[in-house]
Scaffold this active site. Sequence first.
Site, PDB file in Angstrom:
ATOM      1  N   HIS A 269      44.046  50.512  29.764  1.00 59.39           N
ATOM      2  CA  HIS A 269      43.208  51.409  30.556  1.00 59.39           C
ATOM      3  C   HIS A 269      41.726  51.174  30.271  1.00 59.39           C
ATOM      4  O   HIS A 269      41.015  50.699  31.141  1.00 59.39           O
ATOM      5  CB  HIS A 269      43.563  52.888  30.355  1.00 59.39           C
ATOM      6  CG  HIS A 269      44.990  53.216  30.654  1.00 59.39           C
ATOM      7  ND1 HIS A 269      45.568  52.940  31.872  1.00 59.39           N
ATOM      8  CD2 HIS A 269      45.961  53.775  29.880  1.00 59.39           C
ATOM      9  CE1 HIS A 269      46.824  53.320  31.862  1.00 59.39           C
ATOM     10  NE2 HIS A 269      47.093  53.823  30.654  1.00 59.39           N
ATOM     11  N   ASP A 320      52.583  50.497  34.417  1.00 59.89           N
ATOM     12  CA  ASP A 320      52.467  51.701  33.606  1.00 59.89           C
ATOM     13  C   ASP A 320      53.520  52.751  33.964  1.00 59.89           C
ATOM     14  O   ASP A 320      54.675  52.647  33.575  1.00 59.89           O
ATOM     15  CB  ASP A 320      51.046  52.252  33.726  1.00 59.89           C
ATOM     16  CG  ASP A 320      50.739  53.335  32.704  1.00 59.89           C
ATOM     17  OD1 ASP A 320      51.616  53.648  31.881  1.00 59.89           O
ATOM     18  OD2 ASP A 320      49.614  53.871  32.728  1.00 59.89           O
TER      19      ASP A 320
END
Length: 447
Positions: A269, A320
């Site tokens: 991220h 994810d």
Amino acid sequence: MQLTPTTYWLEHAWLGTNVEPGVVVETGDGRITAVRTGVEVPPPGAEILRGLTLPGLANAHSHAFHRALRGTVQVGSGTFWTWREVMYTTAAQLTPDSYHALARAVYAEMALAGITCVGEFHYLHHAPGGGRYDDPNAMGEALIAAADEAGIRITLLDTAYLSSGFGEPPNRHQLRFSDGDARAWAERAGQLKDRTHARIGAAVHSVRAVPADQLGTVAQWAQDREAPLHVHLSEQTAENDACQAAHGCTPTRLLADHGVLGPRTTAVHATHLTDEDIRLLGDSGTGVCMCPTTERDLADGIGPATTVQEAGSPLSLGSDSHAVIDLFEEARAMELNERLRTRTRGHWTAAALLRAASPDGHRSLGWSDAGALRTGALADFTTIALDTVRTAGPLPRLGAETAVFAATGADVRHTVVGGRQVVRDGVHALVPDVPAALASAIDALRA
């Protein structure tokens, strides 16, 4: 993986810089043994792959059980933190058997989308309440077996998850994530072994979930094994604020000060970074895995992908939470997000985005011998159709642009892993009815 040598004739192939028509790829013992271009007619006995063949895609960040949340977390509004409560409820239902069934179906879905290797960020270690299974790695072993049965490679990123926040013990949901301390985590994780299709890496869940004085234990474990080390980093501004309050620095600085950053480390991220954070990541060669479909789904924000790459951090991509499983969409979204943020176009070429989706993603997972159609590489590749409603029209020489900016995972026709055809004509050879497998596994959790 591959039992007998196989010759493939690729109608068109992406060779890293350009599309070549008529390419023969010979495979044996799971690797590419020869690549020949300019072969206009398929050799006798060759497997014919029509469309554009690319190196297999690497999904560098996965939480397999999040696939069960698809659709259910789109009712109403909420935040990352309210989404997390729904996620905990799903996690509480899983056993080694039910996790195996779900992950097998999820990994089969990945194969259908051209993904040949997954990095599984695994922290669901123990039974509900924190009790240990007879095999303390039963949940991790279930994931490794699921990947094998779905025909793809896996890097199991066994994750240290020890606290609910800075100085706080695990909450009731997180008890099954925790080994108690980093030494106990290292002892358990050290029992996991590499296999032909599987490699073992490590992860720090986040700076809020591993006490600062234990970060070095996890980093040393990975260093001793020359294993990949991943970490969720600055996904939410609340994490940054809490780290500043607890330690007087950013999460990136905390990781740097405890030896976590480096060329075998990937920050996942990295959405909310300071200029110094970006310099620390780039100077250390730490990679950054962007997960655009999840970052937009959870309203995390748009990370500084161009800036971290310019600073020296290789980029990779992950699906994810599996709001969708489509690495073409992740690649496309990274560029299109940046266009929205800057109101300019062309931050990455299609070739650069494919590098993030394949060779750089593989390297972040410890598979540096994958991600290219070249002699000696692992025989992992995928073929997209060039005649669907999304891909028809462009010249084949624009295949990379077509793949990244028009295709979806639904356009994948063939997937080969270790020289073995796992997906043929859009059908999974090992899990014939993937939608039914997904529905069954998810329905079992509701029961």
